[in-house]
Enzyme design. Structure first.
Site, PDB file in Angstrom:
ATOM      1  N   GLN A  34       0.816  -1.214   0.000  1.00 36.99           N
ATOM      2  CA  GLN A  34       0.000   0.000   0.000  1.00 36.99           C
ATOM      3  C   GLN A  34       0.850   1.266   0.000  1.00 36.99           C
ATOM      4  OE1 GLN A  34      -2.237  -0.903   3.515  1.00 36.99           O
ATOM      5  NE2 GLN A  34      -0.378  -1.383   4.638  1.00 36.99           N
ATOM      6  N   ASP A  89       0.359   0.480  13.674  1.00 35.40           N
ATOM      7  CA  ASP A  89       0.715   1.735  14.349  1.00 35.40           C
ATOM      8  C   ASP A  89       0.973   1.525  15.838  1.00 35.40           C
ATOM      9  OD1 ASP A  89      -1.961   2.048  15.716  1.00 35.40           O
ATOM     10  OD2 ASP A  89      -2.615   2.150  13.636  1.00 35.40           O
ATOM     11  N   GLU A 108       1.506  -8.063  11.849  1.00 43.08           N
ATOM     12  CA  GLU A 108       1.225  -6.958  10.904  1.00 43.08           C
ATOM     13  C   GLU A 108       1.896  -7.301   9.578  1.00 43.08           C
ATOM     14  OE1 GLU A 108      -0.275  -3.723  10.520  1.00 43.08           O
ATOM     15  OE2 GLU A 108       0.692  -3.941   8.562  1.00 43.08           O
ATOM     16  N   ASP A 140       1.741 -12.380   7.281  1.00 39.69           N
ATOM     17  CA  ASP A 140       0.340 -12.456   6.868  1.00 39.69           C
ATOM     18  C   ASP A 140      -0.488 -13.061   8.007  1.00 39.69           C
ATOM     19  OD1 ASP A 140      -2.097 -13.439   5.868  1.00 39.69           O
ATOM     20  OD2 ASP A 140      -1.259 -13.762   3.881  1.00 39.69           O
ATOM     21  N   GLY A 141      -1.416 -12.268   8.529  1.00 38.45           N
ATOM     22  CA  GLY A 141      -2.199 -12.697   9.683  1.00 38.45           C
ATOM     23  C   GLY A 141      -3.055 -13.918   9.403  1.00 38.45           C
ATOM     24  N   ASP A 158      -7.387  -5.457  13.731  1.00 40.20           N
ATOM     25  CA  ASP A 158      -7.281  -4.006  13.578  1.00 40.20           C
ATOM     26  C   ASP A 158      -6.848  -3.735  12.141  1.00 40.20           C
ATOM     27  OD1 ASP A 158      -6.883  -1.326  13.795  1.00 40.20           O
ATOM     28  OD2 ASP A 158      -5.144  -1.457  15.123  1.00 40.20           O
ATOM     29  N   ASP A 161      -9.919  -0.801   5.620  1.00 45.27           N
ATOM     30  CA  ASP A 161     -11.215  -1.090   5.002  1.00 45.27           C
ATOM     31  C   ASP A 161     -11.156  -2.453   4.292  1.00 45.27           C
ATOM     32  OD1 ASP A 161     -12.119   1.404   5.793  1.00 45.27           O
ATOM     33  OD2 ASP A 161     -11.707   2.363   3.870  1.00 45.27           O
TER      34      ASP A 161
HETATM   35  N1  AG3 Z   1      -8.255   0.855  11.013  1.00 49.54           N
HETATM   36  C1  AG3 Z   1      -9.579   1.216  10.554  1.00 49.54           C
HETATM   37  C2  AG3 Z   1      -9.578   2.439   9.687  1.00 49.54           C
HETATM   38  C3  AG3 Z   1     -10.656   2.472   8.693  1.00 49.54           C
HETATM   39  C4  AG3 Z   1     -10.866   3.871   8.231  1.00 49.54           C
HETATM   40  N2  AG3 Z   1     -11.459   3.930   6.935  1.00 49.54           N
HETATM   41  C5  AG3 Z   1     -11.395   4.995   6.149  1.00 49.54           C
HETATM   42  N3  AG3 Z   1     -10.818   6.086   6.567  1.00 49.54           N
HETATM   43  N4  AG3 Z   1     -11.917   4.946   4.959  1.00 49.54           N
HETATM   44  C6  AG3 Z   1      -7.571   1.738  11.853  1.00 49.54           C
HETATM   45  C7  AG3 Z   1      -6.227   1.272  12.244  1.00 49.54           C
HETATM   46  C8  AG3 Z   1      -5.795   1.931  13.494  1.00 49.54           C
HETATM   47  N5  AG3 Z   1      -4.897   1.142  14.241  1.00 49.54           N
END
Ligand code: AG3
Length: 297
Positions: A34, A89, A108, A140-141, A158, A161
């Site tokens: 990403q 994070d 992660e 890979d989880g 965690d 999207d």
């Molecule tokens: N994970 C979920 C974030 C989703 C937000 N979506 C968006 N902005 N379109 C957050 C990870 C934090 N540790």
């Protein structure tokens, strides 16, 4: 996505787009998975984005991380071993380690997220990566879950999207391997997106989880930096029915932990499971109800 120095716009979801005024772009990088950025924003302070989507900000990370972690960890009477999938994070890991756990494994997939967050958002992990009870695995989880011999009291997902690399984390196959890796009495919790803008995804998560776990419940929080603000999480139990602990019991557990929170309280824990009618209908798999606030649904 507009240029730094001015406004950063998320990719739109169903005709909805949010943007953040930016002071400075602190980090930009591409991994095999990403596009990663850390921006200093006017409304929320520093913010991590993945493929242009806001993941966490200094101003509101506590809402998301406390609700993803403290709800299942105070719901479980004695969580000792916890697995986190995603969460590069470190905000989830940090909240897990506030509990008297013996082991927190964090898998992660993207090493670049950990590196960017440790360098530019150190307050979010706040030393968690260096805790001796933490075991951080870059990998890979889904693969980890299939292979692991460990059994966890709580598994937390965690993720970003449900698109791209994270899509596999929203499938019934993944939920089955998660259930297999839970100890008796174990709990599974995941972020399950916006009930307004990702309603089909939330309904699908509820359906697929219910095909694997005997008891599944959705809960909500208000997260200002996420599209639509209203956000969902889904909790599932390996065994038996999920009953919310009484208020006094949650108060006892929180006091015993000594944990300080900014959003989570025992009352919020219980209230988060009170669902607006349209969300309850959505997760029951019922068609749109009158008064559904989303245009075009
Ligand atoms: N994970 C979920 C974030 C989703 C937000 N979506 C968006 N902005 N379109 C957050 C990870 C934090 N540790």
């Amino acid at each position: 996505v507009s240029d730094a120095g001015q406004w950063f716009a998320e990719p739109p979801i169903r005709g909805w787009q949010q943007r953040f005024q930016v002071r400075e772009r602190l980090f930009v990088g591409d991994s095999p998975y990403q596009h990663v950025e850390v921006l200093d924003t006017v409304p929320f302070g520093r913010m991590l984005t993945l493929d242009g989507a806001a993941q966490t900000t200094e101003a509101d990370e506590h809402v998301y991380h406390e609700m993803l972690v403290h709800v299942p960890l105070f719901q479980h009477p004695t969580p000792r071993r916890v697995l986190i999938i995603g969460g590069g994070d470190g905000g989830t890991l940090r909240r897990v380690l506030q509990h008297p756990v013996a082991l927190a494994v964090n898998v992660e997939i993207d090493e670049l997220v950990v590196r960017a967050a440790r360098e530019h958002l150190p307050g979010i992990s706040a030393g968690a990566f260096d805790d001796p009870r933490a075991q951080v695995i870059i990998g890979d989880g889904a693969h980890f879950l299939q292979e692991t011999e460990l059994r966890f009291d709580v598994i937390l997902v965690d993720s970003t999207d449900p698109v791209g690399a994270a899509k596999a984390l929203f499938s019934a196959d993944f939920f089955r391997s998660a259930r297999r890796a839970l100890a008796p009495g174990g709990l599974y919790a995941m972020q399950s997106g916006s009930p307004l803008l990702q309603s089909a995804e939330l309904a699908e998560v509820a359906r697929a989880l219910a095909s694997v776990f005997p008891s599944v419940r959705t809960y909500l929080a208000s997260i200002p930096a996420y599209p639509g603000v209203l956000w969902s999480f889904t909790l599932a139990a390996r065994d038996g029915a999920l009953e919310l602990p009484p208020q006094a019991e949650l108060e006892r557990r929180l006091a015993a932990s000594g944990i300080q929170t900014g959003y989570y309280t025992p009352e919020v824990h219980r209230a988060a499971f009170a669902l607006p009618a349209f969300v309850a209908a959505l997760v029951r798999g019922e068609p749109r109800v009158a008064g559904h606030p989303l245009p075009g649904r």
